[in-house]
Design a protein around this motif. Structure first.
Motif, short mmCIF file in Angstrom:
data_model
loop_
_atom_site.label_atom_id
_atom_site.label_comp_id
_atom_site.label_asym_id
_atom_site.label_seq_id
_atom_site.Cartn_x
_atom_site.Cartn_y
_atom_site.Cartn_z
N LYS A 12 10.07 -0.12 0.18
CA LYS A 12 11.21 1.08 1.20
C LYS A 12 12.39 1.05 0.64
N GLU A 13 13.17 0.24 -0.31
CA GLU A 13 14.47 0.07 -1.57
C GLU A 13 14.73 0.98 -2.73
N SER A 14 13.52 0.81 -3.54
CA SER A 14 13.85 1.60 -4.66
C SER A 14 12.89 2.84 -5.11
N GLU A 15 13.94 3.59 -5.68
CA GLU A 15 13.35 5.03 -5.26
C GLU A 15 12.74 4.97 -6.85
N GLU A 16 12.84 4.26 -8.10
CA GLU A 16 12.32 4.25 -8.86
C GLU A 16 10.99 3.99 -9.44
N PHE A 17 10.48 2.55 -7.80
CA PHE A 17 9.18 1.71 -8.47
C PHE A 17 8.62 2.08 -6.57
N ARG A 18 9.02 3.33 -6.41
CA ARG A 18 8.66 4.49 -5.06
C ARG A 18 8.04 5.37 -6.27
N ASN A 19 8.60 5.50 -7.01
CA ASN A 19 7.92 6.61 -7.38
C ASN A 19 7.17 6.33 -8.75
N ALA A 20 7.05 5.28 -9.33
CA ALA A 20 6.04 4.85 -10.56
C ALA A 20 4.96 3.98 -9.60
N TYR A 21 4.71 3.85 -8.63
CA TYR A 21 4.17 3.37 -7.61
C TYR A 21 3.53 4.52 -7.00
N GLY A 22 3.87 4.94 -6.82
CA GLY A 22 2.53 6.90 -6.29
C GLY A 22 2.39 7.63 -7.48
N GLU A 23 2.45 7.36 -8.65
CA GLU A 23 2.39 8.20 -9.60
C GLU A 23 1.26 7.48 -10.53
N HIS A 24 1.46 5.87 -10.35
CA HIS A 24 0.17 4.74 -10.25
C HIS A 24 -1.43 5.42 -9.84
N LYS A 25 -1.05 5.74 -8.50
CA LYS A 25 -2.09 5.39 -7.36
C LYS A 25 -2.51 7.29 -8.02
N GLU A 26 -1.27 8.47 -7.98
CA GLU A 26 -2.11 9.13 -8.33
C GLU A 26 -3.55 9.12 -9.84
N CYS A 27 -2.83 8.62 -10.71
CA CYS A 27 -3.04 8.57 -12.16
C CYS A 27 -4.34 7.75 -11.38
N GLY A 28 -4.46 6.63 -10.77
CA GLY A 28 -5.94 6.19 -10.36
C GLY A 28 -7.02 6.74 -9.61
N LYS A 29 -6.32 8.24 -8.89
CA LYS A 29 -7.01 9.18 -8.16
C LYS A 29 -7.75 10.07 -9.04
N ARG A 30 -6.74 10.34 -9.98
CA ARG A 30 -6.76 11.86 -10.68
C ARG A 30 -8.49 10.60 -12.30
N ILE A 31 -8.12 10.01 -11.84
CA ILE A 31 -9.05 9.22 -13.00
C ILE A 31 -10.75 8.97 -12.62
N ASP A 32 -10.40 8.23 -10.96
CA ASP A 32 -11.71 8.67 -10.30
C ASP A 32 -12.74 10.37 -9.99
#
Length: 72
Positions: A12-32
């Motif tokens: 909710k509070e950190s754009e940096e965390f939110r961006n990193a978390y979102g990119e982490h999830k997208e990497c996982g989806k592409r790997i799958d």
């Protein structure tokens, strides 16, 4: 504060965390998606390796942010 609460707060509070978390999830989806292929091209194998490394880097970044905030 437990891990779940900390992650919710950071999302909710950190754009940096939110961006990193979102990119982490997208990497996982592409790997799958790549892993579902029966045969990967050399380019796809290289992409998979790159994505796995990037995902680990992002995981480390997210964990460091949580540790720095006092979440263990």
């Amino acid at each position: 504060m437990d891990l779940t609460e900390a992650m919710e707060r950071f999302l909710k509070e950190s754009e940096e965390f939110r961006n990193a978390y979102g990119e982490h999830k997208e990497c996982g989806k592409r790997i799958d998606k790549l892993n579902k292929k029966k045969i990967m091209t050399a380019e796809e194998e290289n992409e998979e390796k790159t994505l796995k490394i990037r995902k680990l880097v992002l995981k480390d970044k997210l964990e460091k942010m949580l540790i720095d905030a006092g979440v263990h």
